[in-house]
Scaffold this motif. Structure first.
Motif, mmCIF file in Angstrom:
data_model
loop_
_atom_site.group_PDB
_atom_site.id
_atom_site.type_symbol
_atom_site.label_atom_id
_atom_site.label_comp_id
_atom_site.label_asym_id
_atom_site.label_seq_id
_atom_site.Cartn_x
_atom_site.Cartn_y
_atom_site.Cartn_z
ATOM 1 N N GLN A 186 6.700 18.285 -72.822
ATOM 2 C CA GLN A 186 6.128 19.619 -72.618
ATOM 3 C C GLN A 186 4.838 19.556 -71.810
ATOM 4 O OE1 GLN A 186 5.705 21.254 -76.560
ATOM 5 N NE2 GLN A 186 7.875 21.752 -76.748
ATOM 6 N N ILE A 187 4.005 18.554 -72.087
ATOM 7 C CA ILE A 187 2.761 18.383 -71.331
ATOM 8 C C ILE A 187 3.065 18.152 -69.852
ATOM 9 C CG2 ILE A 187 0.857 16.750 -70.932
ATOM 10 C CD1 ILE A 187 0.703 16.398 -73.998
ATOM 11 N N THR A 188 3.988 17.221 -69.598
ATOM 12 C CA THR A 188 4.332 16.872 -68.211
ATOM 13 C C THR A 188 4.936 18.060 -67.482
ATOM 14 O OG1 THR A 188 4.845 14.656 -69.082
ATOM 15 C CG2 THR A 188 5.433 15.097 -66.797
ATOM 16 N N LYS A 189 5.844 18.747 -68.132
ATOM 17 C CA LYS A 189 6.487 19.915 -67.530
ATOM 18 C C LYS A 189 5.473 21.006 -67.225
ATOM 19 C CE LYS A 189 10.277 23.197 -68.239
ATOM 20 N NZ LYS A 189 11.374 23.614 -69.154
ATOM 21 N N ALA A 190 4.546 21.232 -68.142
ATOM 22 C CA ALA A 190 3.528 22.268 -67.945
ATOM 23 C C ALA A 190 2.637 21.931 -66.750
ATOM 24 C CB ALA A 190 2.690 22.426 -69.209
ATOM 25 N N ILE A 191 2.196 20.673 -66.657
ATOM 26 C CA ILE A 191 1.307 20.280 -65.558
ATOM 27 C C ILE A 191 2.002 20.438 -64.211
ATOM 28 C CG2 ILE A 191 0.131 18.304 -64.491
ATOM 29 C CD1 ILE A 191 -0.458 17.327 -67.379
ATOM 30 N N TYR A 192 3.218 19.905 -64.105
ATOM 31 C CA TYR A 192 3.895 19.930 -62.808
ATOM 32 C C TYR A 192 4.553 21.271 -62.495
ATOM 33 C CZ TYR A 192 2.538 15.215 -62.030
ATOM 34 O OH TYR A 192 1.756 14.111 -61.808
ATOM 35 N N GLY A 193 4.574 22.154 -63.463
ATOM 36 C CA GLY A 193 5.030 23.522 -63.195
ATOM 37 C C GLY A 193 3.899 24.448 -62.810
ATOM 38 N N ASN A 194 2.660 23.915 -62.829
ATOM 39 C CA ASN A 194 1.497 24.758 -62.544
ATOM 40 C C ASN A 194 0.486 24.028 -61.656
ATOM 41 O OD1 ASN A 194 1.733 27.294 -64.506
ATOM 42 N ND2 ASN A 194 2.463 25.492 -65.611
ATOM 43 N N THR A 195 0.993 23.349 -60.643
ATOM 44 C CA THR A 195 0.097 22.575 -59.783
ATOM 45 C C THR A 195 -0.840 23.460 -58.959
ATOM 46 O OG1 THR A 195 1.886 22.417 -58.152
ATOM 47 C CG2 THR A 195 1.592 20.541 -59.635
ATOM 48 N N ASP A 196 -0.504 24.726 -58.792
ATOM 49 C CA ASP A 196 -1.408 25.619 -58.059
ATOM 50 C C ASP A 196 -2.762 25.717 -58.764
ATOM 51 O OD1 ASP A 196 0.451 26.083 -56.138
ATOM 52 O OD2 ASP A 196 0.992 28.106 -56.794
ATOM 53 N N ARG A 197 -2.739 25.661 -60.091
ATOM 54 C CA ARG A 197 -3.997 25.724 -60.845
ATOM 55 C C ARG A 197 -4.821 24.466 -60.593
ATOM 56 N NH1 ARG A 197 -8.164 25.911 -61.998
ATOM 57 N NH2 ARG A 197 -9.273 26.439 -63.926
ATOM 58 N N LEU A 198 -4.168 23.319 -60.413
ATOM 59 C CA LEU A 198 -4.874 22.084 -60.121
ATOM 60 C C LEU A 198 -5.492 22.131 -58.722
ATOM 61 C CD1 LEU A 198 -2.299 19.511 -61.581
ATOM 62 C CD2 LEU A 198 -4.269 20.551 -62.724
ATOM 63 N N LYS A 199 -4.762 22.711 -57.782
ATOM 64 C CA LYS A 199 -5.290 22.862 -56.415
ATOM 65 C C LYS A 199 -6.521 23.749 -56.412
ATOM 66 C CE LYS A 199 -0.693 22.439 -54.339
ATOM 67 N NZ LYS A 199 0.389 23.157 -53.628
ATOM 68 N N ALA A 200 -6.505 24.785 -57.249
ATOM 69 C CA ALA A 200 -7.650 25.695 -57.325
ATOM 70 C C ALA A 200 -8.866 25.019 -57.951
ATOM 71 C CB ALA A 200 -7.273 26.940 -58.126
ATOM 72 N N ALA A 201 -8.617 24.041 -58.838
ATOM 73 C CA ALA A 201 -9.718 23.369 -59.539
ATOM 74 C C ALA A 201 -10.460 22.389 -58.642
ATOM 75 C CB ALA A 201 -9.185 22.639 -60.768
ATOM 76 N N HIS A 202 -9.719 21.724 -57.740
ATOM 77 C CA HIS A 202 -10.341 20.745 -56.846
ATOM 78 C C HIS A 202 -9.405 20.498 -55.669
ATOM 79 C CE1 HIS A 202 -12.256 17.094 -55.321
ATOM 80 N NE2 HIS A 202 -13.307 17.395 -56.085
ATOM 81 N N LYS A 203 -9.973 20.248 -54.519
ATOM 82 C CA LYS A 203 -9.174 19.997 -53.314
ATOM 83 C C LYS A 203 -8.166 18.876 -53.524
ATOM 84 C CE LYS A 203 -9.613 18.774 -48.411
ATOM 85 N NZ LYS A 203 -8.636 19.784 -47.961
ATOM 86 N N LEU A 204 -8.532 17.864 -54.316
ATOM 87 C CA LEU A 204 -7.630 16.726 -54.532
ATOM 88 C C LEU A 204 -6.394 17.113 -55.330
ATOM 89 C CD1 LEU A 204 -10.318 14.018 -55.030
ATOM 90 C CD2 LEU A 204 -8.578 14.020 -53.262
ATOM 91 N N GLY A 205 -6.431 18.275 -55.966
ATOM 92 C CA GLY A 205 -5.244 18.769 -56.652
ATOM 93 C C GLY A 205 -4.077 18.965 -55.704
ATOM 94 N N GLU A 206 -4.372 19.079 -54.415
ATOM 95 C CA GLU A 206 -3.299 19.249 -53.417
ATOM 96 C C GLU A 206 -2.375 18.038 -53.373
ATOM 97 O OE1 GLU A 206 -5.332 20.003 -49.770
ATOM 98 O OE2 GLU A 206 -6.190 21.911 -50.451
ATOM 99 N N GLY A 207 -2.881 16.883 -53.784
ATOM 100 C CA GLY A 207 -2.075 15.659 -53.734
ATOM 101 C C GLY A 207 -1.244 15.420 -54.979
ATOM 102 N N ILE A 208 -1.318 16.334 -55.951
ATOM 103 C CA ILE A 208 -0.590 16.145 -57.203
ATOM 104 C C ILE A 208 0.766 16.826 -57.116
ATOM 105 C CG2 ILE A 208 -0.641 16.520 -59.700
ATOM 106 C CD1 ILE A 208 -3.706 16.548 -59.512
ATOM 107 N N THR A 209 1.815 16.023 -56.944
ATOM 108 C CA THR A 209 3.167 16.558 -56.799
ATOM 109 C C THR A 209 4.144 15.758 -57.658
ATOM 110 O OG1 THR A 209 3.807 15.112 -54.950
ATOM 111 C CG2 THR A 209 2.655 17.169 -54.377
ATOM 112 N N LYS A 210 5.228 16.392 -58.017
ATOM 113 C CA LYS A 210 6.264 15.714 -58.801
ATOM 114 C C LYS A 210 6.864 14.561 -58.008
ATOM 115 C CE LYS A 210 10.521 16.585 -61.443
ATOM 116 N NZ LYS A 210 11.509 17.595 -61.888
ATOM 117 N N GLU A 211 6.955 14.731 -56.697
ATOM 118 C CA GLU A 211 7.594 13.726 -55.836
ATOM 119 C C GLU A 211 6.801 12.422 -55.793
ATOM 120 O OE1 GLU A 211 9.251 17.448 -55.406
ATOM 121 O OE2 GLU A 211 7.132 16.987 -54.974
#
Length: 322
Positions: free
Chosen positions: A276-301
């Motif tokens: 559930q933790i993993t699914k939640a994080i990778y289903g909401n990566t836009d929030r990570l991008k908003a938190a820091h520019k480096l969030g752009e590099g966080i992808t499931k792939e």
């Protein structure tokens, strides 16, 4: 008599309806059990802290019963020890530090932490060697005899500094090492108390930006041949380019190396929660991008690239889904 029976039946019907509406919830209607998830991040001047806060927000909104909080810590080594001592449930660490802990080497020699498991890798953590623009230091070889901030004692940054110096044939005995945190190193540079600082964090890093807005800085390169020798000995490293204009006044690209930030959990955490933790994080990566520019590099792939330890079965289940 007939009327009395009808009144009794009507009363029972009303009570039954009231019981159904306002009584206790059935077993399948109960609120989900609380899941307290303390997230170990890093210093407030780094990248872990804002991203950890965003992850906590994501979990609270998307994992049933989650009560997640992010806390500022001493980063990688401290976070693994907190995980080992059951003081946190989820931690952000460097992939090299996770490798050391799992194997019981480097700062974890004789203190192996084999019960940690990977959730995912996040983004590249760039080793940045910072000097002020007017510094006579032009290369790593020029650090001889200089006061150099190498990170807190036993930190991931400190191990990176030692290994990179080693690639250039240098040791701490050749310079004056200062065991300082990112914030302390930044202040030391500004005040002239240190000549150079090693910082392992996603670029741009707040602590370096803070200096660069007040005094111009330069990044010292790790040359390609030295990077290749380093990677051959320590395979968790990767070549990295810090693009021009990453920091104010930085006019050119700079070659260096990087490790990866990653998420770890205890082996004992139940698979469904980790899923559930993993699914939640990778289903909401836009929030990570908003938190820091480096969030752009966080992808499931790219989530398993550079994974140095076994993946938790809950995370593995998520990444196997199409």
């Amino acid at each position: 008599m007939k009327k009395i029976v009808m009144v009794i039946m009507a009363s029972m019907l009303v009570m039954s309806l009231l019981s159904g509406c306002g009584g206790e919830k059935s077993a399948d209607q109960k609120a989900p059990a609380k899941k307290f998830i303390n997230i170990a991040t890093g210093g407030t001047a780094g990248v872990y802290y804002p991203l950890g806060g965003a992850i906590a927000e994501i979990l609270n909104k998307n994992v049933p019963g989650a009560n997640a909080t992010a806390q500022s810590t001493g980063a990688s080594v401290a976070n693994i020890n907190m995980l080992k001592d059951a003081k946190v449930e989820l931690a952000m660490v460097q992939n090299d530090t996770a490798y050391y802990a799992f194997k019981g080497i480097e700062m974890f020699k004789d203190k192996q932490v084999a019960n940690i498991r990977g959730v995912s890798t996040l983004y590249n953590e760039t080793i940045q060697i910072i000097v002020l623009e007017d510094s006579p230091v032009k290369s790593i070889n020029d650090l001889k005899g200089k006061k150099v901030a190498v990170g807190s004692i036993g930190s991931g940054t400190e191990a990176n500094a030692r290994q990179i110096l080693e690639a250039y044939g240098l040791a701490y005995a050749d310079l004056d090492p200062q065991y300082l945190s990112f914030g302390e190193a930044a202040n030391g540079l500004k005040d002239g108390n240190v000549d150079a600082a090693f910082v392992t964090a996603g670029a741009p890093t707040a602590a370096i930006q803070d200096i660069a807005f007040q005094k111009k800085v330069r990044l010292i390169p790790v040359e390609t041949d030295k990077a290749e020798a380093l990677i051959k000995k320590y395979p968790f490293y990767a070549k990295q380019l810090v693009n021009a204009n990453t920091y104010p006044g930085q006019g050119t690209d700079v070659t260096t190396v990087a490790v990866k930030a990653m998420l770890v959990v205890p082996e004992s955490m139940d698979a469904e929660t980790v899923y559930q933790i993993t699914k939640a994080i990778y289903g909401n990566t836009d929030r990570l991008k908003a938190a820091h520019k480096l969030g752009e590099g966080i992808t499931k792939e790219t989530a398993l690239e550079g994974m140095p330890i076994p993946v938790h079965p809950g995370a593995e289940k998520f990444f196997k889904e199409k």
